[in-house]
Design a protein around this motif. Structure first.
Motif, PDB file in Angstrom:
ATOM      1  N   GLY A 224      21.289 -22.151 -35.246  1.00  0.00           N
ATOM      2  CA  GLY A 224      21.868 -20.818 -35.316  1.00  0.00           C
ATOM      3  C   GLY A 224      23.193 -20.839 -36.069  1.00  0.00           C
ATOM      4  O   GLY A 224      23.695 -21.890 -36.465  1.00  0.00           O
TER       5      GLY A 224
ATOM      6  N   TRP B  89      16.277 -24.215 -34.588  1.00  0.00           N
ATOM      7  CA  TRP B  89      17.388 -23.570 -35.290  1.00  0.00           C
ATOM      8  C   TRP B  89      18.645 -23.704 -34.441  1.00  0.00           C
ATOM      9  O   TRP B  89      18.677 -23.238 -33.289  1.00  0.00           O
ATOM     10  CB  TRP B  89      17.088 -22.087 -35.524  1.00  0.00           C
ATOM     11  CG  TRP B  89      16.140 -21.821 -36.635  1.00  0.00           C
ATOM     12  CD1 TRP B  89      16.455 -21.534 -37.933  1.00  0.00           C
ATOM     13  CD2 TRP B  89      14.705 -21.804 -36.569  1.00  0.00           C
ATOM     14  NE1 TRP B  89      15.304 -21.348 -38.678  1.00  0.00           N
ATOM     15  CE2 TRP B  89      14.209 -21.512 -37.860  1.00  0.00           C
ATOM     16  CE3 TRP B  89      13.792 -22.009 -35.535  1.00  0.00           C
ATOM     17  CZ2 TRP B  89      12.854 -21.411 -38.141  1.00  0.00           C
ATOM     18  CZ3 TRP B  89      12.440 -21.927 -35.810  1.00  0.00           C
ATOM     19  CH2 TRP B  89      11.989 -21.633 -37.106  1.00  0.00           C
TER      20      TRP B  89
ATOM     21  N   ASN C  22      19.202 -17.599 -38.130  1.00  0.00           N
ATOM     22  CA  ASN C  22      18.906 -16.978 -36.843  1.00  0.00           C
ATOM     23  C   ASN C  22      17.493 -16.397 -36.883  1.00  0.00           C
ATOM     24  O   ASN C  22      17.131 -15.726 -37.846  1.00  0.00           O
ATOM     25  CB  ASN C  22      19.895 -15.855 -36.551  1.00  0.00           C
ATOM     26  CG  ASN C  22      21.338 -16.295 -36.704  1.00  0.00           C
ATOM     27  OD1 ASN C  22      21.811 -17.140 -35.963  1.00  0.00           O
ATOM     28  ND2 ASN C  22      22.034 -15.744 -37.690  1.00  0.00           N
TER      29      ASN C  22
ATOM     30  N   ASN D 273      22.516 -14.165 -32.698  1.00  0.00           N
ATOM     31  CA  ASN D 273      23.199 -15.421 -33.011  1.00  0.00           C
ATOM     32  C   ASN D 273      23.163 -16.382 -31.818  1.00  0.00           C
ATOM     33  O   ASN D 273      23.980 -16.301 -30.895  1.00  0.00           O
ATOM     34  CB  ASN D 273      24.641 -15.156 -33.446  1.00  0.00           C
ATOM     35  CG  ASN D 273      24.715 -14.551 -34.833  1.00  0.00           C
ATOM     36  OD1 ASN D 273      24.611 -13.346 -34.998  1.00  0.00           O
ATOM     37  ND2 ASN D 273      24.847 -15.397 -35.833  1.00  0.00           N
ATOM     38  N   HIS D 274      22.184 -17.263 -31.848  1.00  0.00           N
ATOM     39  CA  HIS D 274      22.018 -18.306 -30.839  1.00  0.00           C
ATOM     40  C   HIS D 274      20.924 -19.240 -31.339  1.00  0.00           C
ATOM     41  O   HIS D 274      20.229 -18.956 -32.325  1.00  0.00           O
ATOM     42  CB  HIS D 274      21.649 -17.712 -29.478  1.00  0.00           C
ATOM     43  CG  HIS D 274      20.454 -16.795 -29.511  1.00  0.00           C
ATOM     44  ND1 HIS D 274      19.154 -17.248 -29.594  1.00  0.00           N
ATOM     45  CD2 HIS D 274      20.374 -15.446 -29.500  1.00  0.00           C
ATOM     46  CE1 HIS D 274      18.316 -16.222 -29.616  1.00  0.00           C
ATOM     47  NE2 HIS D 274      19.040 -15.101 -29.573  1.00  0.00           N
TER      48      HIS D 274
END
Length: 514
Positions: free
Chosen positions: A249, A247, A156, A258-259
């Motif tokens: 995540g 990413w 993240n 968190n994504h």
């Protein structure tokens, strides 16, 4: 300060000695992927922290005779990497951070830092540990030092981590067959910018993408992940762009960071901005196309398919407690289901290997009895007993192996026609040798059940056929039933009908910006 002597030819044909100052580059990092949905806690010993010259063993491209090793004066401090697991205790985190900062303070000053992390660490009572760590490192090394951050694509990237990282990159393959290549890229970018004097990039574009998907749905082996990540090289080849990264995540932690995230760094504002927004928009446009990398169904249906198959081995991923994604590794639910089935209660049925279940007391008793002896003892559910309790395993000990870096001691017990691997501490089983070292022959076994998500390359190549079973645990693939409370909403696919988000680039200030 380290200098090298370089011989160069003058116009008159004579040789002149010139001194070339090498940049001083530190190496540091703490890495783990930790599920906040698991009751497990990760302690300091899980990180197997390396200090000083032993750090070099992690990097083939920094061996003594390597080109990268010779381009800088390296100062390895502390690098600790743990198997994925539960949330890190605050004591463990603070201890590792204190040791890292002490070594960095004692060995400075630096021109650069290779910051090697995973990016999905959770710590008790602390949001964004990697952002906290690099901010505290900056207090020691200063804001002018050039920092190149290397990450897993399941990490993240918070705005704080992005600001304190000058150069940043992550893997482009899942499974992570390019892990070493990506770390080398992070180091090469760092040395190049120090040698050419360009230093910090002029622009860092950061785009949060409100998507949260498990790795088992975003493998780069298949579409749309394959084509999405294939767009990155064309962007990095543009003048004025240093690196670009996507990413995915980490889906099994409940924090605002968190994504998914896209970042592009470079010196040409227009190219950096366009590259970042193109990747982010491309990701958003294919969000509904992501599917599990293999047929996914219930454990019961997986077993029906496996028992009917003549392909060896038929591999079943026991996904919900996958220790390589952050599961406790000791959920007994799947093994209990196997032991309760009549197909596996005799030695005449189809053969099955189960890898694995931790049981330190079982292992201790097995060591007393020895290979060939009969054993009856409990294993599993010492950490995560939410879905099933400890199991009593009764059978014959066929192998005992000591010395594994993760498991410490491994025991194989034959229960009916199931070979159950019981470990002192949890261990992922990724390689053929993990089995053959215990006298097991997975290629000749009918069914192999492994606590894993998507199959890592060696298991993937070994499979006769494969399904991924939707089993319970701390890394449950059914994200809807995890019960998120703190992630940013709306978030796809939890909010499947959400409106299109703003995917314009956010400009992240330099680490030394006033």
């Amino acid at each position: 300060m380290l200098f090298v002597l370089v011989l160069s030819s003058c116009n008159e044909g004579t040789k002149d000695l010139q001194q070339k100052k090498l940049p001083r580059i530190a190496i540091a990092g703490i890495g783990i992927e930790s599920s906040t949905f698991s009751p497990a806690l990760s302690t300091e010993e899980a990180f197997h922290a390396k200090i000083g010259d032993s750090v070099y063993n992690r990097y083939p491209f920094l061996q003594l005779d390597s080109l990268q090793r010779q381009r800088a004066e390296w100062i390895p401090t502390l690098v600790g990497k743990s198997l994925p697991g539960g949330t890190v205790t605050r004591e463990a985190y603070e201890s590792l951070v204190a040791k890292s900062l002490k070594l960095l303070e004692e060995n400075g000053p630096y021109d650069g830092l290779f910051f090697d992390i995973h990016g999905a660490m959770s710590v008790v009572g602390l949001d964004d540990p990697e952002g906290d760590l690099i901010a505290r490192i900056r207090e020691v090394i200063g804001d002018d030092v050039l920092v190149s951050t290397s990450m897993d694509l399941h990490g993240n990237v918070s705005e704080r981590l992005a600001q304190h990282s000058d150069l940043i990159t992550c893997y482009r393959m899942a499974p992570h067959e390019d892990a070493i290549q990506s770390k080398k890229r992070a180091v090469t970018n760092l040395i190049d910018r120090l040698e050419n004097g360009k230093g910090k990039p002029a622009y860092k574009a950061w785009v949060p993408v409100p998507i949260l998907l498990p790795g088992e749905k975003t493998s780069t082996r298949i579409e749309p992940g394959k084509s999405l990540y294939a767009k990155i090289p064309d962007i990095t080849k543009q003048d004025g762009v240093i690196d670009a990264a996507i990413w995915i995540g980490y889906a099994w932690a409940d924090e605002p960071r968190n994504h998914a995230v896209v970042m592009v760094t470079g010196d040409n504002k227009e190219q950096v901005e366009q590259g970042a927004e193109h990747l982010a928009q491309s990701f958003w446009e294919v969000r509904k196309q992501f599917e599990f990398v293999a047929p996914t169904t219930t454990l019961d249906e997986s077993l029906k398919l496996a028992l009917a198959s003549d392909k060896k081995p038929y591999m079943i991923s026991d996904m919900g407690d996958n220790p390589t994604a952050g599961g406790a590794g000791d959920v007994t639910w799947t093994l209990k289901e196997l032991l309760d089935r009549p197909e596996f209660t005799s030695t005449n049925g189809k053969s099955l290997i189960y890898a694995s279940i931790p049981g330190p007391e079982f292992v201790e008793k097995a060591l007393e009895i020895g290979v060939g002896g009969k054993i009856k003892a409990e294993a599993g559910a010492a950490v995560d007993n939410r879905f099933a309790g400890p199991l009593t395993l009764e059978g014959t000990i066929t192998a005992i192996k000591k010395g594994d870096v993760n498991a410490e001691v491994e025991v194989v017990v034959k229960v009916g026609n199931i070979d159950v691997i019981v470990t002192k501490k949890r261990k992922p089983y990724h390689h053929l040798s993990d089995f053959t070292n215990l006298g097991l022959q997975p290629k000749e076994t009918d069914i192999v059940v492994v606590k894993i998500g998507y199959l890592v390359p060696e298991l993937y190549d070994m499979r006769g056929d494969w399904t991924m079973a939707l089993t319970p645990g701390g890394v449950d693939q059914d994200l809807q039933r995890l019960g998120y409370k703190r992630i940013k909403r709306p978030m796809f696919p939890l909010d499947a009908d959400m409106e299109d988000p703003d995917l314009s680039a956010r400009w992240i200030p330099a680490s030394n910006a006033e």
